[in-house]
Each structure stands twice: as structure tokens, then as C-alpha cells.
Write a protein that holds these residues in place. Structure first.
Motif, PDB file in Angstrom:
ATOM      1  N   TYR A   1      -3.263 -15.125 -11.099  1.00 13.99           N
ATOM      2  CA  TYR A   1      -2.946 -13.981 -10.487  1.00 13.99           C
ATOM      3  C   TYR A   1      -4.407 -12.761 -11.160  1.00 13.99           C
ATOM      4  N   SER A   2      -4.319 -13.501 -12.184  1.00 12.35           N
ATOM      5  CA  SER A   2      -5.405 -12.188 -13.236  1.00 12.35           C
ATOM      6  C   SER A   2      -6.574 -12.430 -12.290  1.00 12.35           C
ATOM      7  N   LEU A   3      -6.166 -13.623 -12.456  1.00 11.05           N
ATOM      8  CA  LEU A   3      -8.366 -14.442 -12.043  1.00 11.05           C
ATOM      9  C   LEU A   3      -8.547 -14.278 -10.048  1.00 11.05           C
ATOM     10  N   PHE A   4      -7.075 -14.760  -9.692  1.00  9.96           N
ATOM     11  CA  PHE A   4      -7.506 -14.258  -8.551  1.00  9.96           C
ATOM     12  C   PHE A   4      -7.197 -13.351  -7.731  1.00  9.96           C
ATOM     13  N   THR A   5      -6.894 -12.136  -8.734  1.00  6.22           N
ATOM     14  CA  THR A   5      -7.036 -10.104  -8.662  1.00  6.22           C
ATOM     15  C   THR A   5      -8.279  -9.975  -8.796  1.00  6.22           C
ATOM     16  N   LEU A   6      -8.875  -9.849  -9.785  1.00  2.17           N
ATOM     17  CA  LEU A   6     -10.445 -10.109  -9.943  1.00  2.17           C
ATOM     18  C   LEU A   6     -11.163 -10.322  -8.829  1.00  2.17           C
ATOM     19  N   GLY A   7     -10.844 -12.330  -8.383  1.00  2.29           N
ATOM     20  CA  GLY A   7     -11.856 -12.677  -7.339  1.00  2.29           C
ATOM     21  C   GLY A   7     -12.099 -11.505  -6.074  1.00  2.29           C
ATOM     22  N   VAL A   8     -10.325 -11.233  -5.434  1.00  3.84           N
ATOM     23  CA  VAL A   8     -10.075 -10.523  -4.611  1.00  3.84           C
ATOM     24  C   VAL A   8     -11.008  -8.956  -4.383  1.00  3.84           C
ATOM     25  N   GLY A   9     -10.836  -8.492  -5.422  1.00  4.77           N
ATOM     26  CA  GLY A   9     -11.644  -7.382  -5.860  1.00  4.77           C
ATOM     27  C   GLY A   9     -13.080  -7.278  -5.981  1.00  4.77           C
ATOM     28  N   LEU A  10     -13.546  -8.431  -6.147  1.00  2.00           N
ATOM     29  CA  LEU A  10     -15.099  -8.993  -6.641  1.00  2.00           C
ATOM     30  C   LEU A  10     -15.408  -8.961  -4.525  1.00  2.00           C
ATOM     31  N   TRP A  11     -14.295  -9.370  -4.208  1.00  5.59           N
ATOM     32  CA  TRP A  11     -14.887  -9.788  -2.572  1.00  5.59           C
ATOM     33  C   TRP A  11     -14.779  -8.300  -1.239  1.00  5.59           C
ATOM     34  N   LEU A  12     -13.750  -7.945  -2.218  1.00  2.00           N
ATOM     35  CA  LEU A  12     -14.357  -5.967  -1.748  1.00  2.00           C
ATOM     36  C   LEU A  12     -15.188  -5.998  -1.792  1.00  2.00           C
ATOM     37  N   VAL A  13     -15.879  -5.748  -2.877  1.00  2.00           N
ATOM     38  CA  VAL A  13     -16.950  -5.157  -3.902  1.00  2.00           C
ATOM     39  C   VAL A  13     -17.912  -5.530  -2.980  1.00  2.00           C
ATOM     40  N   TYR A  14     -17.747  -7.015  -2.858  1.00  2.57           N
ATOM     41  CA  TYR A  14     -19.246  -7.928  -1.716  1.00  2.57           C
ATOM     42  C   TYR A  14     -18.918  -6.950  -0.257  1.00  2.57           C
ATOM     43  N   GLY A  15     -17.745  -6.711   0.615  1.00  3.54           N
ATOM     44  CA  GLY A  15     -17.464  -6.435   1.472  1.00  3.54           C
ATOM     45  C   GLY A  15     -18.343  -4.979   1.969  1.00  3.54           C
ATOM     46  N   LEU A  16     -18.455  -4.581   0.565  1.00  3.91           N
ATOM     47  CA  LEU A  16     -18.578  -3.070   0.779  1.00  3.91           C
ATOM     48  C   LEU A  16     -19.714  -3.365   0.793  1.00  3.91           C
ATOM     49  N   ILE A  17     -20.444  -3.697  -0.465  1.00  5.50           N
ATOM     50  CA  ILE A  17     -22.253  -4.062  -0.422  1.00  5.50           C
ATOM     51  C   ILE A  17     -22.310  -3.728   0.986  1.00  5.50           C
ATOM     52  N   ILE A  18     -22.423  -4.798   1.268  1.00  2.00           N
ATOM     53  CA  ILE A  18     -22.810  -5.656   3.136  1.00  2.00           C
ATOM     54  C   ILE A  18     -22.695  -4.779   4.560  1.00  2.00           C
ATOM     55  N   GLU A  19     -20.880  -4.080   3.951  1.00  2.00           N
ATOM     56  CA  GLU A  19     -20.669  -3.296   4.899  1.00  2.00           C
ATOM     57  C   GLU A  19     -20.563  -3.946   6.607  1.00  2.00           C
ATOM     58  N   LYS A  20     -19.103  -4.923   5.507  1.00  2.13           N
ATOM     59  CA  LYS A  20     -18.455  -5.812   6.742  1.00  2.13           C
ATOM     60  C   LYS A  20     -16.900  -5.588   6.541  1.00  2.13           C
ATOM     61  N   TRP A  21     -16.432  -5.333   7.710  1.00  2.00           N
ATOM     62  CA  TRP A  21     -15.140  -3.908   7.927  1.00  2.00           C
ATOM     63  C   TRP A  21     -14.203  -5.356   7.918  1.00  2.00           C
ATOM     64  N   PRO A  22     -14.283  -6.463   8.533  1.00  2.00           N
ATOM     65  CA  PRO A  22     -13.107  -6.771   7.885  1.00  2.00           C
ATOM     66  C   PRO A  22     -12.901  -7.485   6.352  1.00  2.00           C
ATOM     67  N   LEU A  23     -14.144  -7.694   5.923  1.00  2.00           N
ATOM     68  CA  LEU A  23     -14.318  -7.590   4.621  1.00  2.00           C
ATOM     69  C   LEU A  23     -13.230  -7.150   3.719  1.00  2.00           C
ATOM     70  N   ILE A  24     -13.804  -5.843   3.663  1.00  2.00           N
ATOM     71  CA  ILE A  24     -13.179  -4.627   3.226  1.00  2.00           C
ATOM     72  C   ILE A  24     -11.426  -5.009   3.323  1.00  2.00           C
TER      73      ILE A  24
ATOM     74  N   SER B   1       8.872 -15.622 -13.115  1.00  2.00           N
ATOM     75  CA  SER B   1       9.022 -15.956 -13.473  1.00  2.00           C
ATOM     76  C   SER B   1       8.151 -17.708 -13.406  1.00  2.00           C
ATOM     77  N   GLY B   2       8.111 -17.326 -11.554  1.00  2.00           N
ATOM     78  CA  GLY B   2       7.317 -18.758 -11.476  1.00  2.00           C
ATOM     79  C   GLY B   2       5.293 -18.086 -10.796  1.00  2.00           C
ATOM     80  N   ILE B   3       5.114 -16.931 -11.347  1.00  2.00           N
ATOM     81  CA  ILE B   3       3.485 -16.465 -11.211  1.00  2.00           C
ATOM     82  C   ILE B   3       3.067 -16.167 -12.325  1.00  2.00           C
ATOM     83  N   SER B   4       2.025 -17.602 -12.650  1.00  2.00           N
ATOM     84  CA  SER B   4       1.333 -17.524 -12.803  1.00  2.00           C
ATOM     85  C   SER B   4       0.090 -16.183 -14.144  1.00  2.00           C
ATOM     86  N   LEU B   5       0.402 -15.798 -15.307  1.00  2.00           N
ATOM     87  CA  LEU B   5      -0.318 -15.020 -15.374  1.00  2.00           C
ATOM     88  C   LEU B   5      -1.841 -15.329 -15.721  1.00  2.00           C
ATOM     89  N   GLY B   6      -2.911 -16.139 -15.943  1.00  2.00           N
ATOM     90  CA  GLY B   6      -3.817 -16.314 -15.310  1.00  2.00           C
ATOM     91  C   GLY B   6      -4.070 -16.368 -14.187  1.00  2.00           C
TER      92      GLY B   6
END
Length: 90
Positions: A44-67, A37-42
Motif C-alpha cells: 500500500y505504501s508503494l501503491f500510494t506513492l505510485g498513484v501520487g506520481l501518476w497524479l503529478v504526471y497527469g498534472l504535468i501533461i494536463e490530462k484530465w482523465p489522469l488527474i 490485517s489483510g492489507i500489506s503495508l509495503g
């Protein structure tokens, strides 16, 4: 003072470890209590998408800490988002 490349990499690993570990208590509490109930859907949706994009970015630049950090955080955030969506409809 000059910082060596391997030292910079270790700073990245430490930052990734700490920020990912900081996220774990929220995930565990959400799984145990199913009270989102204390978690905002909006947010968490944006946060999850942002983290997913950081993951893609890490994969593209091949940086293991980011991945590693973003793969772990993405899995945790996505599981919380799925719980939020599941219990939102009830």
C-alpha cells in the motif's frame, strides 16, 4: 479505422472511472471494519506513492482523465494507508 482525439479522451475517462470505482469497495470496507490485517503495508505504501506520481504526471501533461482518477484514488489509498499505520501501532 481512425480514432478521433475526443474519442481517445473518452476512453481515458471511462478507464479512469472504472479503475477508480473498482477501488472504492476496499476503501469502504476498510473504513467500516477497521480490519486492515489483510492489507500489506509495503504494497500500500508503494501503491500510494505510485498513484501520487501518476497524479503529478497527469498534472504535468494536463490530462484530465489522469488527474481526476489519480487524485481520487490517491485520496482513497492514502486514507487506507493512514488507517493501516494507525491500527498497526496498537
Amino acid at each position: 479505422m481512425q480514432i478521433e482525439a475526443h474519442q481517445v479522451e473518452w476512453i481515458g475517462y471511462l478507464a479512469a472511472f472504472l479503475t477508480t470505482c473498482a477501488f472504492v469497495p476496499q476503501a469502504v470496507q476498510s473504513w467500516r471494519t477497521r480490519d486492515l490485517s489483510g492489507i500489506s503495508l509495503g504494497m500500500y505504501s508503494l501503491f500510494t506513492l505510485g498513484v501520487g506520481l501518476w497524479l503529478v504526471y497527469g498534472l504535468i501533461i494536463e490530462k484530465w482523465p489522469l488527474i481526476l482518477a489519480n487524485a481520487t484514488t490517491f485520496a482513497l489509498a492514502l486514507s487506507i494507508l493512514v488507517l493501516k499505520l494507525r491500527y498497526l501501532r496498537k
